[in-house]
Scaffold this motif. Structure first.
Motif, PDB file in Angstrom:
ATOM      1  N   MET A  68       0.770  -1.076   0.074  1.00 41.50           N
ATOM      2  CA  MET A  68       0.032  -0.096   0.066  1.00 41.50           C
ATOM      3  C   MET A  68       0.963   1.319   0.074  1.00 41.50           C
ATOM      4  SD  MET A  68      -2.988  -0.898   2.801  1.00 41.50           S
ATOM      5  CE  MET A  68      -3.349   0.879   2.678  1.00 41.50           C
ATOM      6  N   ALA A  69       1.906   1.053   0.840  1.00 37.38           N
ATOM      7  CA  ALA A  69       2.819   2.413   0.709  1.00 37.38           C
ATOM      8  C   ALA A  69       3.502   2.685  -0.497  1.00 37.38           C
ATOM      9  CB  ALA A  69       3.951   2.290   2.051  1.00 37.38           C
ATOM     10  N   ILE A  70       3.817   1.468  -1.264  1.00 34.43           N
ATOM     11  CA  ILE A  70       4.530   1.660  -2.466  1.00 34.43           C
ATOM     12  C   ILE A  70       3.444   2.314  -3.371  1.00 34.43           C
ATOM     13  CG2 ILE A  70       5.439   0.522  -4.433  1.00 34.43           C
ATOM     14  CD1 ILE A  70       6.499  -1.660  -2.191  1.00 34.43           C
ATOM     15  N   GLY A  71       2.461   2.029  -3.338  1.00 29.51           N
ATOM     16  CA  GLY A  71       1.154   2.753  -4.440  1.00 29.51           C
ATOM     17  C   GLY A  71       0.981   3.748  -4.003  1.00 29.51           C
ATOM     18  N   ALA A  72       0.968   4.151  -2.829  1.00 29.31           N
ATOM     19  CA  ALA A  72       0.663   5.621  -2.256  1.00 29.31           C
ATOM     20  C   ALA A  72       1.648   6.568  -2.543  1.00 29.31           C
ATOM     21  CB  ALA A  72       0.414   5.387  -0.694  1.00 29.31           C
ATOM     22  N   TYR A  73       2.840   6.299  -2.264  1.00 26.75           N
ATOM     23  CA  TYR A  73       3.943   7.233  -2.554  1.00 26.75           C
ATOM     24  C   TYR A  73       3.957   7.374  -4.300  1.00 26.75           C
ATOM     25  CZ  TYR A  73       5.462   8.056   2.151  1.00 26.75           C
ATOM     26  OH  TYR A  73       5.660   8.483   3.326  1.00 26.75           O
ATOM     27  N   THR A  74       3.974   6.207  -4.898  1.00 27.63           N
ATOM     28  CA  THR A  74       4.222   6.324  -6.389  1.00 27.63           C
ATOM     29  C   THR A  74       3.102   7.107  -7.059  1.00 27.63           C
ATOM     30  OG1 THR A  74       4.988   3.991  -6.322  1.00 27.63           O
ATOM     31  CG2 THR A  74       4.217   5.020  -8.406  1.00 27.63           C
ATOM     32  N   CYS A  75       1.811   7.070  -6.366  1.00 26.81           N
ATOM     33  CA  CYS A  75       0.685   8.011  -7.097  1.00 26.81           C
ATOM     34  C   CYS A  75       0.826   9.495  -6.751  1.00 26.81           C
ATOM     35  CB  CYS A  75      -0.618   7.430  -6.621  1.00 26.81           C
ATOM     36  SG  CYS A  75      -2.105   8.133  -7.014  1.00 26.81           S
ATOM     37  N   ALA A  76       1.147   9.589  -5.464  1.00 25.86           N
ATOM     38  CA  ALA A  76       1.251  10.900  -4.909  1.00 25.86           C
ATOM     39  C   ALA A  76       2.614  11.641  -5.470  1.00 25.86           C
ATOM     40  CB  ALA A  76       1.417  10.715  -3.361  1.00 25.86           C
ATOM     41  N   PRO A 104      -1.401  11.675 -15.330  1.00 21.37           N
ATOM     42  CA  PRO A 104      -2.855  11.823 -14.982  1.00 21.37           C
ATOM     43  C   PRO A 104      -3.152  10.774 -13.847  1.00 21.37           C
ATOM     44  CG  PRO A 104      -2.398  11.533 -17.571  1.00 21.37           C
ATOM     45  CD  PRO A 104      -1.242  11.201 -16.816  1.00 21.37           C
ATOM     46  N   PHE A 105      -4.281  11.001 -13.328  1.00 19.30           N
ATOM     47  CA  PHE A 105      -4.584  10.155 -12.036  1.00 19.30           C
ATOM     48  C   PHE A 105      -4.961   8.668 -12.416  1.00 19.30           C
ATOM     49  CE2 PHE A 105      -7.762   8.666  -9.144  1.00 19.30           C
ATOM     50  CZ  PHE A 105      -7.187   8.549  -7.985  1.00 19.30           C
ATOM     51  N   LEU A 106      -5.451   8.371 -13.535  1.00 20.48           N
ATOM     52  CA  LEU A 106      -5.734   6.903 -13.722  1.00 20.48           C
ATOM     53  C   LEU A 106      -4.287   6.169 -14.255  1.00 20.48           C
ATOM     54  CD1 LEU A 106      -7.392   4.659 -14.659  1.00 20.48           C
ATOM     55  CD2 LEU A 106      -7.536   5.376 -16.979  1.00 20.48           C
ATOM     56  N   ALA A 107      -3.383   6.912 -14.853  1.00 20.60           N
ATOM     57  CA  ALA A 107      -2.029   6.403 -15.053  1.00 20.60           C
ATOM     58  C   ALA A 107      -1.099   6.257 -13.586  1.00 20.60           C
ATOM     59  CB  ALA A 107      -1.333   7.370 -16.219  1.00 20.60           C
ATOM     60  N   ALA A 108      -1.566   7.219 -12.849  1.00 24.41           N
ATOM     61  CA  ALA A 108      -0.734   7.144 -11.751  1.00 24.41           C
ATOM     62  C   ALA A 108      -1.030   6.115 -10.921  1.00 24.41           C
ATOM     63  CB  ALA A 108      -1.011   8.472 -10.876  1.00 24.41           C
ATOM     64  N   VAL A 109      -2.260   5.830 -10.335  1.00 26.91           N
ATOM     65  CA  VAL A 109      -2.782   4.678  -9.813  1.00 26.91           C
ATOM     66  C   VAL A 109      -2.648   3.356 -10.268  1.00 26.91           C
ATOM     67  CG1 VAL A 109      -4.930   3.462  -8.959  1.00 26.91           C
ATOM     68  CG2 VAL A 109      -4.994   5.977  -9.097  1.00 26.91           C
ATOM     69  N   LEU A 110      -2.604   3.283 -11.461  1.00 24.46           N
ATOM     70  CA  LEU A 110      -2.147   1.913 -12.172  1.00 24.46           C
ATOM     71  C   LEU A 110      -0.660   1.745 -12.081  1.00 24.46           C
ATOM     72  CD1 LEU A 110      -4.257   1.916 -15.593  1.00 24.46           C
ATOM     73  CD2 LEU A 110      -4.756   0.675 -13.447  1.00 24.46           C
ATOM     74  N   LEU A 111       0.055   2.964 -12.230  1.00 30.53           N
ATOM     75  CA  LEU A 111       1.637   2.837 -12.070  1.00 30.53           C
ATOM     76  C   LEU A 111       1.919   2.240 -10.580  1.00 30.53           C
ATOM     77  CD1 LEU A 111       4.040   2.672 -13.719  1.00 30.53           C
ATOM     78  CD2 LEU A 111       4.272   5.123 -13.103  1.00 30.53           C
ATOM     79  N   GLY A 112       1.091   2.945  -9.567  1.00 30.97           N
ATOM     80  CA  GLY A 112       1.234   2.542  -8.461  1.00 30.97           C
ATOM     81  C   GLY A 112       1.111   1.225  -8.200  1.00 30.97           C
ATOM     82  N   SER A 227      -0.815  -8.029  -4.699  1.00 28.82           N
ATOM     83  CA  SER A 227      -0.011  -6.635  -4.334  1.00 28.82           C
ATOM     84  C   SER A 227      -0.489  -5.791  -5.127  1.00 28.82           C
ATOM     85  CB  SER A 227       1.509  -7.195  -4.448  1.00 28.82           C
ATOM     86  OG  SER A 227       1.973  -8.192  -3.538  1.00 28.82           O
ATOM     87  N   PHE A 228      -0.624  -5.896  -6.578  1.00 25.75           N
ATOM     88  CA  PHE A 228      -1.159  -5.008  -7.409  1.00 25.75           C
ATOM     89  C   PHE A 228      -2.415  -4.206  -6.880  1.00 25.75           C
ATOM     90  CE2 PHE A 228      -3.983  -3.590 -10.883  1.00 25.75           C
ATOM     91  CZ  PHE A 228      -3.077  -2.756 -11.552  1.00 25.75           C
ATOM     92  N   LEU A 229      -3.322  -5.009  -6.354  1.00 26.33           N
ATOM     93  CA  LEU A 229      -4.640  -4.507  -5.687  1.00 26.33           C
ATOM     94  C   LEU A 229      -4.413  -3.759  -4.699  1.00 26.33           C
ATOM     95  CD1 LEU A 229      -7.300  -7.112  -6.240  1.00 26.33           C
ATOM     96  CD2 LEU A 229      -7.151  -5.377  -7.432  1.00 26.33           C
ATOM     97  N   ALA A 230      -3.279  -4.202  -3.807  1.00 23.74           N
ATOM     98  CA  ALA A 230      -2.922  -3.171  -2.600  1.00 23.74           C
ATOM     99  C   ALA A 230      -2.177  -2.086  -2.862  1.00 23.74           C
ATOM    100  CB  ALA A 230      -1.787  -4.177  -1.903  1.00 23.74           C
ATOM    101  N   GLY A 234      -3.770   1.608  -2.208  1.00 26.20           N
ATOM    102  CA  GLY A 234      -2.828   2.537  -1.341  1.00 26.20           C
ATOM    103  C   GLY A 234      -3.098   3.766  -2.099  1.00 26.20           C
ATOM    104  N   ALA A 235      -2.851   3.719  -3.485  1.00 20.50           N
ATOM    105  CA  ALA A 235      -3.124   4.963  -4.340  1.00 20.50           C
ATOM    106  C   ALA A 235      -3.987   5.640  -4.137  1.00 20.50           C
ATOM    107  CB  ALA A 235      -2.780   4.576  -5.736  1.00 20.50           C
ATOM    108  N   LEU A 236      -5.270   5.065  -4.289  1.00 23.29           N
ATOM    109  CA  LEU A 236      -6.669   5.790  -4.227  1.00 23.29           C
ATOM    110  C   LEU A 236      -6.680   6.224  -2.501  1.00 23.29           C
ATOM    111  CD1 LEU A 236      -8.986   3.074  -5.757  1.00 23.29           C
ATOM    112  CD2 LEU A 236      -8.261   5.213  -6.635  1.00 23.29           C
ATOM    113  N   GLN A 237      -6.117   5.538  -1.602  1.00 22.77           N
ATOM    114  CA  GLN A 237      -6.458   6.090  -0.170  1.00 22.77           C
ATOM    115  C   GLN A 237      -5.524   7.611  -0.097  1.00 22.77           C
ATOM    116  OE1 GLN A 237      -4.121   4.263   3.154  1.00 22.77           O
ATOM    117  NE2 GLN A 237      -6.062   3.874   4.017  1.00 22.77           N
TER     118      GLN A 237
END
Length: 348
Positions: A68-76, A104-112, A227-230, A234-237
């Motif tokens: 979740m942390a990896i996805g969150a920081y990547t997206c942010a 863009p937000f969609l790309a950032a979430v998927l990349l996270g 982990s992808f879903l996590a 995390g990115a959405l959160q």
């Protein structure tokens, strides 16, 4: 075929009705109620990821907070404007290319989610050869490493100060859009030949090997997808609450998601959805036990962390008296609903 067609039509109608509810909720419910509905979607995505790893794959993982942390920081880092990044990074300037990257937000979430999955593959290759408690300890160690590293690389994560003012793109439509897409993909996955092989590995790994199933490859793939879903959750959160810091990603976060999976039923998508909604609401409602209360002449001081004590006790009771959870390994289908209604009318 008629039953299948009927079920598809009913599924589409259910999604349309739920979409109308979200549209109504945006304009008629309070901000706090809308916040809880958003949290239900995010927590369900997280729980579905852990259920794929643990419930369907049989891998006892406690590293969800790290992904979740990896996805969150990547997206942010991808959705923050460059000018705002300069203002946030006080201790040290943000390193290139993170300082100029924006997506863009969609790309950032998927990349996270994708980067979380890549890390899952990298750590999964050595640790998925372990089993049971050893795997749980190893994944929990990975999550703690992610948190400590995030706390100590201020030139990328801003250290203990975290990231603030993250653009708030994650609304009801984004959160439930990702949830429904993830839910559809997971239903198709677990009901396919791949899902059957994964459940065979969970039930008896030695027998699955004897049948010619590449056990290690299936485990790695399931671990990466969960982990992808996590990472997506995390990115959405991160975008929803608009601020993140390393302290958010302690073991307590993984425990909350694990509670949802166990309470709903390991290996049940329906149970995960029901338990995620119930526990998210209870986690908010039980904040009252952490606040000071006055009952007539009796004054009860607030006890920080008491709601987690209550949930820990609840988890113990579930394991002792209802180990299979709400649904066990069963799923709620339209055929079940119509069958129940038919029996109910027959009794009348």
């Amino acid at each position: 075929m008629m039953s299948l067609s009927r079920n598809h039509i009913l599924n589409l109608l259910a999604v349309a009705v739920f979409g109308l509810f979200l549209w109504w909720a945006e304009g008629h419910l309070s901000g706090y109620q809308v916040q809880i509905i958003n949290l239900i979607a995010i927590n369900t995505i997280l729980a579905l990821g852990l259920n794929l790893i643990y419930g369907f794959g049989g891998m006892f993982s406690l590293g969800h907070a790290g992904f979740m942390a990896i996805g969150a920081y990547t997206c942010a880092l991808l959705i923050l404007p460059p000018l705002q990044k300069k203002m946030i990074f006080i201790l040290q300037p943000l390193r290139w290319p993170f300082s100029v990257l924006q997506a863009p937000f969609l790309a950032a979430v998927l990349l996270g989610g994708a980067i979380a999955a890549i890390f899952a593959i990298l750590i999964g290759i050595p640790i998925l050869r372990l089993g049971g408690d050893y795997l749980g300890i190893a994944t929990m160690g990975f999550a703690e490493i992610v948190r400590v590293v995030a706390n100590n690389i201020p030139s990328i994560t801003n250290g203990a100060l975290g990231l603030k003012g993250i653009p708030s793109y994650a609304n009801l439509w984004w959160n439930y859009g990702f949830l429904f897409v993830g839910l559809y993909a997971m239903i198709r996955l677990v009901n396919s030949n791949y899902g059957n092989a994964l459940k065979a590995i969970r039930d008896d790994e030695m027998a699955a090997k004897a049948m010619g199933i590449d056990v290690f490859r299936y485990k790695i793939e399931a671990f990466a997808m969960g982990s992808f879903l996590a990472g997506v959750g995390g990115a959405l959160q991160a975008s929803f609450i608009t601020t993140i810091d390393p302290k958010m990603y302690m073991f307590t976060l993984t425990f909350n998601v694990l509670m949802m999976v166990v309470a709903g039923g390991l290996g049940s998508i329906t149970g995960t959805c029901i338990a995620s909604a119930v526990i998210t609401i209870l986690l908010e409602w039980l904040r009252i036990v952490e606040s000071p209360m006055t009952l007539g002449p009796i004054h009860i001081p607030g006890i920080p962390g008491m709601r987690m004590v209550i949930f820990s006790l609840a988890l113990i009771f579930i394991i002792l008296f209802r180990r299979e959870g709400i649904m066990g390994m069963r799923e709620l289908t339209w055929d079940d609903i119509f069958g129940y209604l038919g029996r109910f009318k027959g009794h009348e």
